[in-house]
Design a protein around this motif. Structure first.
Motif, PDB file in Angstrom:
ATOM      1  N   VAL A   1       0.847  -1.185   0.000  1.00  0.00           N
ATOM      2  CA  VAL A   1       0.000   0.000   0.000  1.00  0.00           C
ATOM      3  C   VAL A   1       0.884   1.238   0.000  1.00  0.00           C
ATOM      4  N   PHE A   2       0.893   1.961  -1.096  1.00  0.00           N
ATOM      5  CA  PHE A   2       1.633   3.215  -1.171  1.00  0.00           C
ATOM      6  C   PHE A   2       0.755   4.320  -0.591  1.00  0.00           C
ATOM      7  N   GLY A   3       1.295   5.008   0.418  1.00  0.00           N
ATOM      8  CA  GLY A   3       0.477   5.942   1.179  1.00  0.00           C
ATOM      9  C   GLY A   3      -0.235   5.231   2.306  1.00  0.00           C
ATOM     10  N   GLY A   4       0.381   4.187   2.824  1.00  0.00           N
ATOM     11  CA  GLY A   4      -0.267   3.318   3.792  1.00  0.00           C
ATOM     12  C   GLY A   4      -0.452   3.893   5.178  1.00  0.00           C
ATOM     13  N   THR A   5       0.087   5.090   5.453  1.00  0.00           N
ATOM     14  CA  THR A   5      -0.141   5.717   6.752  1.00  0.00           C
ATOM     15  C   THR A   5      -1.163   6.846   6.656  1.00  0.00           C
ATOM     16  N   GLY A   6      -1.696   7.093   5.469  1.00  0.00           N
ATOM     17  CA  GLY A   6      -2.721   8.107   5.299  1.00  0.00           C
ATOM     18  C   GLY A   6      -4.095   7.572   5.679  1.00  0.00           C
ATOM     19  N   TYR A   7      -5.108   8.400   5.498  1.00  0.00           N
ATOM     20  CA  TYR A   7      -6.464   8.016   5.890  1.00  0.00           C
ATOM     21  C   TYR A   7      -6.941   6.792   5.115  1.00  0.00           C
ATOM     22  N   THR A   8      -6.913   6.870   3.801  1.00  0.00           N
ATOM     23  CA  THR A   8      -7.374   5.745   2.983  1.00  0.00           C
ATOM     24  C   THR A   8      -6.438   4.553   3.101  1.00  0.00           C
ATOM     25  N   GLY A   9      -5.154   4.803   2.955  1.00  0.00           N
ATOM     26  CA  GLY A   9      -4.193   3.711   3.018  1.00  0.00           C
ATOM     27  C   GLY A   9      -4.184   3.002   4.351  1.00  0.00           C
ATOM     28  N   GLY A  10      -4.333   3.763   5.440  1.00  0.00           N
ATOM     29  CA  GLY A  10      -4.358   3.162   6.761  1.00  0.00           C
ATOM     30  C   GLY A  10      -5.560   2.256   6.964  1.00  0.00           C
ATOM     31  N   ASN A  11      -6.723   2.710   6.499  1.00  0.00           N
ATOM     32  CA  ASN A  11      -7.926   1.880   6.605  1.00  0.00           C
ATOM     33  C   ASN A  11      -7.810   0.612   5.766  1.00  0.00           C
ATOM     34  N   ILE A  12      -7.240   0.736   4.573  1.00  0.00           N
ATOM     35  CA  ILE A  12      -7.052  -0.438   3.713  1.00  0.00           C
ATOM     36  C   ILE A  12      -6.063  -1.406   4.348  1.00  0.00           C
TER      37      ILE A  12
ATOM     38  N   GLY B   1      -5.823 -11.502   7.177  1.00  0.00           N
ATOM     39  CA  GLY B   1      -4.697 -12.416   7.105  1.00  0.00           C
ATOM     40  C   GLY B   1      -3.714 -12.146   5.993  1.00  0.00           C
ATOM     41  N   HIS B   2      -3.876 -11.031   5.273  1.00  0.00           N
ATOM     42  CA  HIS B   2      -2.934 -10.705   4.206  1.00  0.00           C
ATOM     43  C   HIS B   2      -1.635 -10.153   4.790  1.00  0.00           C
ATOM     44  N   HIS B   3      -0.569 -10.309   4.043  1.00  0.00           N
ATOM     45  CA  HIS B   3       0.715  -9.705   4.397  1.00  0.00           C
ATOM     46  C   HIS B   3       0.726  -8.302   3.804  1.00  0.00           C
ATOM     47  N   VAL B   4       0.740  -7.300   4.656  1.00  0.00           N
ATOM     48  CA  VAL B   4       0.618  -5.912   4.207  1.00  0.00           C
ATOM     49  C   VAL B   4       1.919  -5.157   4.435  1.00  0.00           C
ATOM     50  N   ILE B   5       2.385  -4.497   3.382  1.00  0.00           N
ATOM     51  CA  ILE B   5       3.556  -3.627   3.461  1.00  0.00           C
ATOM     52  C   ILE B   5       3.089  -2.209   3.176  1.00  0.00           C
ATOM     53  N   SER B   6       3.288  -1.326   4.128  1.00  0.00           N
ATOM     54  CA  SER B   6       2.906   0.077   3.983  1.00  0.00           C
ATOM     55  C   SER B   6       4.128   0.895   3.594  1.00  0.00           C
ATOM     56  N   VAL B   7       3.973   1.736   2.579  1.00  0.00           N
ATOM     57  CA  VAL B   7       5.061   2.598   2.125  1.00  0.00           C
ATOM     58  C   VAL B   7       4.651   4.055   2.333  1.00  0.00           C
ATOM     59  N   SER B   8       5.481   4.801   3.048  1.00  0.00           N
ATOM     60  CA  SER B   8       5.203   6.216   3.286  1.00  0.00           C
ATOM     61  C   SER B   8       6.505   6.920   3.637  1.00  0.00           C
ATOM     62  N   ARG B   9       6.444   8.239   3.676  1.00  0.00           N
ATOM     63  CA  ARG B   9       7.647   9.012   4.001  1.00  0.00           C
ATOM     64  C   ARG B   9       7.934   9.052   5.492  1.00  0.00           C
ATOM     65  N   SER B  10       6.962   8.729   6.310  1.00  0.00           N
ATOM     66  CA  SER B  10       7.164   8.762   7.757  1.00  0.00           C
ATOM     67  C   SER B  10       6.418   7.605   8.414  1.00  0.00           C
ATOM     68  N   LYS B  11       6.822   7.263   9.609  1.00  0.00           N
ATOM     69  CA  LYS B  11       6.173   6.181  10.346  1.00  0.00           C
ATOM     70  C   LYS B  11       4.848   6.677  10.932  1.00  0.00           C
ATOM     71  N   PRO B  12       3.887   5.780  11.108  1.00  0.00           N
ATOM     72  CA  PRO B  12       2.594   6.201  11.651  1.00  0.00           C
ATOM     73  C   PRO B  12       2.685   6.480  13.141  1.00  0.00           C
ATOM     74  N   ALA B  13       1.815   7.352  13.616  1.00  0.00           N
ATOM     75  CA  ALA B  13       1.765   7.627  15.050  1.00  0.00           C
ATOM     76  C   ALA B  13       1.271   6.403  15.816  1.00  0.00           C
TER      77      ALA B  13
END
Length: 212
Positions: free
Chosen positions: A6-17, A25-37
């Motif tokens: 998920v590119f943008g995985g720490t944003g609103y949409t990406g985080g929910n996805i 049970g999926h293996h999820v990799i989040s890509v973003s410029r910063s770590k999530p809070a």
């Protein structure tokens, strides 16, 4: 189990996805410029520029979900960034889902898209760039790429987070409205619809809208 990047995985949409995908049970990799809070348990976080991380991560992905917005560092560059994601996904055989904007939808069948009409000045540049990413995908994606462009409804975002109802509607490129003229969905229900499409693909190489 699929590997979903998920590119943008720490944003609103990406985080929910990412949250919905991990719960299945999926293996999820989040890509973003910063770590999530508040990291989501089970999600692998990769931080850095998309351009640097994509060539390493996409070859191992089953599905790529692009949820970036043309804001900040990506403003004026989103078409080129997404063009490279499209190329990498085609080469890797990964399915590509790109989250766009409401303004890329039409008010009625055959009518001009909202972005072709009057857009408030403060939203116009973002709407135009978002639409340009859709046009790039339609015009340039090779036949090998299984892609999907997904538009949320008009009232969608962290400012209108709503609650999970477990219900949603899917349409084509014509905007969905309720009986009162509203066009909305919660972040959780939007993610539910996206993951249902990932788990049971029913739309291919087309533009869809999702709303309650």
């Amino acid at each position: 189990m699929a590997t979903i990047v998920v590119f943008g995985g720490t944003g609103y949409t990406g985080g929910n996805i990412a949250r919905e995908a991990t719960s299945r049970g999926h293996h999820v990799i989040s890509v973003s410029r910063s770590k999530p809070a508040e990291p989501i348990e089970g999600v692998t976080y990769e931080t850095g520029a998309v351009e640097a991380l994509a060539p390493r991560l996409i070859p191992g992905a089953d599905v790529v979900v692009a949820t970036l917005s043309p804001r900040g560092d990506t403003a004026g560059h989103l078409v080129d960034i997404y063009r490279e994601l499209v190329r990498l996904c085609a080469a890797a055989g990964a399915r590509y889902l790109q989250i766009g904007g409401f303004s890329s939808l039409r008010p009625a069948p055959g009518a001009p898209r909202f972005v072709e009409g009057e857009i408030p000045e403060q939203f116009r540049d973002e709407a135009l760039e978002g639409e340009a990413t859709r046009a790039m995908l339609v015009d340039e994606a090779t036949s090998e790429l299984d892609w999907l462009f997904i538009s949320p409804p008009g009232s969608y975002g962290a400012w209108a987070a709503g609650e999970r109802t477990g219900e949603y509607r899917i349409g084509d490129d014509v905007a969905l409205f309720d009986d009162a003229g509203g066009s909305a969905i919660s972040g959780a229900d939007f993610a539910l619809a996206v993951l249902d499409e990932i788990d049971t693909p029913t739309h291919h190489r087309t533009h869809i809208g999702i709303a309650n």
